[in-house]
Design a protein around this motif. Structure first.
Motif, short mmCIF file in Angstrom:
data_model
loop_
_atom_site.label_atom_id
_atom_site.label_comp_id
_atom_site.label_asym_id
_atom_site.label_seq_id
_atom_site.Cartn_x
_atom_site.Cartn_y
_atom_site.Cartn_z
N UNK A 147 0.83 -1.20 0.10
CA UNK A 147 0.11 0.11 0.03
C UNK A 147 0.56 1.16 0.02
N UNK A 148 1.95 1.39 0.72
CA UNK A 148 2.64 2.32 0.86
C UNK A 148 3.54 2.72 -0.24
N UNK A 149 3.75 1.56 -1.31
CA UNK A 149 4.65 2.01 -2.30
C UNK A 149 3.77 2.60 -3.55
N UNK A 150 2.58 2.65 -3.39
CA UNK A 150 1.44 3.47 -4.25
C UNK A 150 1.81 4.96 -4.34
N UNK A 151 2.43 5.47 -3.16
CA UNK A 151 2.53 7.06 -3.16
C UNK A 151 3.89 7.24 -1.90
N UNK A 152 4.12 8.55 -2.08
CA UNK A 152 5.08 9.08 -1.27
C UNK A 152 4.61 8.96 0.28
N UNK A 153 5.31 8.58 1.22
CA UNK A 153 5.05 8.47 2.66
C UNK A 153 5.83 9.52 3.16
N UNK A 154 5.40 9.94 4.36
CA UNK A 154 6.09 10.87 5.24
C UNK A 154 7.30 9.90 6.00
N UNK A 155 8.49 10.77 6.74
CA UNK A 155 9.11 10.17 7.24
C UNK A 155 8.66 9.49 8.52
#
Length: 436
Positions: free
Chosen positions: A328-336
């Motif tokens: 799921x996180x690889x679909x978009x940029x995530x925060x630090x």
């Protein structure tokens, strides 16, 4: 020229990076050329979506970029039931799955033995047929799916019916995993960008779990009401309902769920990422507390076999959550902060895996090798390596040495390793250990 050299030598990692850079350059240089952007999109839709989403934060002032962003992220609020042809095909597969579940009653077979060996074929094989049909697999792909499925079907059903056969139990446990891998093959189809499609397959599994759980909850409520209402008028239909309606309907739920999520991604498309974000830190906290509790409980997996089995079951469940969260996180940029949480979960899981791995090595050194110990050892080693690769890649993301999508590539590239292991345990272990 450089692209051809990379392709020749098979360096997929460099090829992926190079292809991504080319796609970025093409998108940026054609922001005022709608025709060329449409051609790029039609050439490789998953890659175009991935690259465009990474570029969009710097392109928000462009009207054409805003149009493409809305187009790529648009989801309809209405429920779509697909075409009549698709619906009829799903109904046919559902009826076939239900019929397979009822086969022991029809042919007067031992239900427990039949379900133990064939439970994976009722749903997973039906889903494989569905995706093979939807993705229009090539003749090679269809042949592979048929041969692999028939191999599993004949092998497990002609397995000698031996008492206390550990290899039979292992084959029955790993066969659904083997069929799940075949399902993944039919899901990815003949698409060349298999990395993205494998991640889509993991996301689909997460969405399917959510929608199937909702269907089963609704079915349980309906069943309770039905049985209760009939009991009020003097009819005790609980046994009949359980043996016929529930047994017939259970394998159908994932098939209906698949049809719904594939035609209506908005149904759980926003729920799954939220669940992943909520449960990832909760699972990490639970693992930390659990490890501390083990110390005070006096129990340990070194001498307690049942505890070791539960420990490994916990590990597999956590790995599934990690895979789903990272997909799921690889679909978009995530925060630090989100990336740190994603890093801490596999770090804690490595500790759990290390304990399980040391426990099984201890048991092998003390009491020798058995089919169960060999299977657990091999599975733990594969998970341990996979976790280390994920941790290393997440650390590179945190230090800005790699993109967030690279984590997904690690997961997708490692999935075939698990497939090979399921083949070894399911089909070769019985011969290695003399079917004992």
């Amino acid at each position: 020229m450089y692209y051809k050299v990379l392709l020749t030598f098979g360096d997929r990692k460099l090829l992926f990076i190079y292809y991504t850079l080319i796609m970025k350059e093409e998108i940026l240089s054609n922001l005022d050329n709608p025709v060329q952007l449409e051609k790029l999109y039609r050439t490789d839709k998953p890659a175009f979506k991935r690259v465009f989403k990474s570029l969009y934060p710097g392109l928000e002032q462009s009207p054409l970029a805003r149009f493409w962003f809305e187009r790529l992220n648009f989801t309809s609020d209405e429920i779509t039931w697909g075409t009549r042809k698709d619906l009829l095909f799903v109904i046919f597969l559902s009826l076939l799955a239900g019929l397979l579940a009822k086969l022991p009653d029809i042919l007067h077979l031992d239900r427990e033995a039949y379900l133990t060996r064939n439970i994976g074929f009722m749903t997973l094989s039906m889903l494989t047929v569905y995706f093979s049909w939807k993705n229009r697999l090539s003749a090679y792909g269809i042949a592979f799916v048929i041969i692999a499925t028939l191999l599993g079907l004949f092998f497990i059903n002609f397995f000698p019916d031996l008492n206390q056969s550990d290899t039979l139990i292992l084959s029955c446990i790993h066969l659904p995993l083997f069929l799940w891998c075949i399902l993944g093959f039919s899901f990815t189809g003949d698409h060349r960008n298999t990395g993205d499609k494998r991640l889509d397959f993991l996301r689909y599994n997460g969405d399917l779990v959510v929608i199937t759980a909702l269907i089963l909850i609704a079915g349980a409520i309906l069943s309770g009401l039905t049985i209760g209402l009939f009991s009020l008028i003097g009819f005790n239909i609980e046994k009949f309902y359980s043996n016929n309606i529930i047994m017939f309907a259970l394998p159908i739920a994932p098939i209906i769920g698949t049809y719904l999520v594939r035609n209506n991604p908005q149904l759980v498309g926003k729920v799954s990422p939220v669940i992943a974000r909520i449960f990832s830190p909760l699972v990490m906290v639970m693992l930390v507390i659990y490890l501390i509790a083990i110390v005070y409980s006096g129990k340990n997996p070194y001498n307690d076999r049942e505890f070791l089995l539960l420990f490994n079951a916990l590990l597999i469940g956590v790995m599934a959550i990690i895979f789903f969260s990272l997909a799921e996180s690889s679909k978009s940029t995530t925060s630090k902060t989100a990336t740190w949480l994603l890093l801490l979960l596999p770090v804690v899981t490595v500790i759990v895996n290390g304990i399980a791995l040391s426990a099984i090595l201890f048991r092998i050194s003390e009491w020798g090798i058995t089919p169960n110990r060999a299977a657990v050892l091999g599975g733990n080693i594969l998970i341990f390596i996979n976790l280390l690769l994920v941790i290393a890649r997440l650390f590179r993301v945190l230090t800005n040495k790699s993109e967030n999508t690279a984590v997904g590539n690690i997961i997708s590239s490692y999935l075939p390793v698990y497939f090979v292991w399921t083949i070894i345990v399911t089909f070769l272990f019985p011969f290695f250990f003399g079917f004992r």
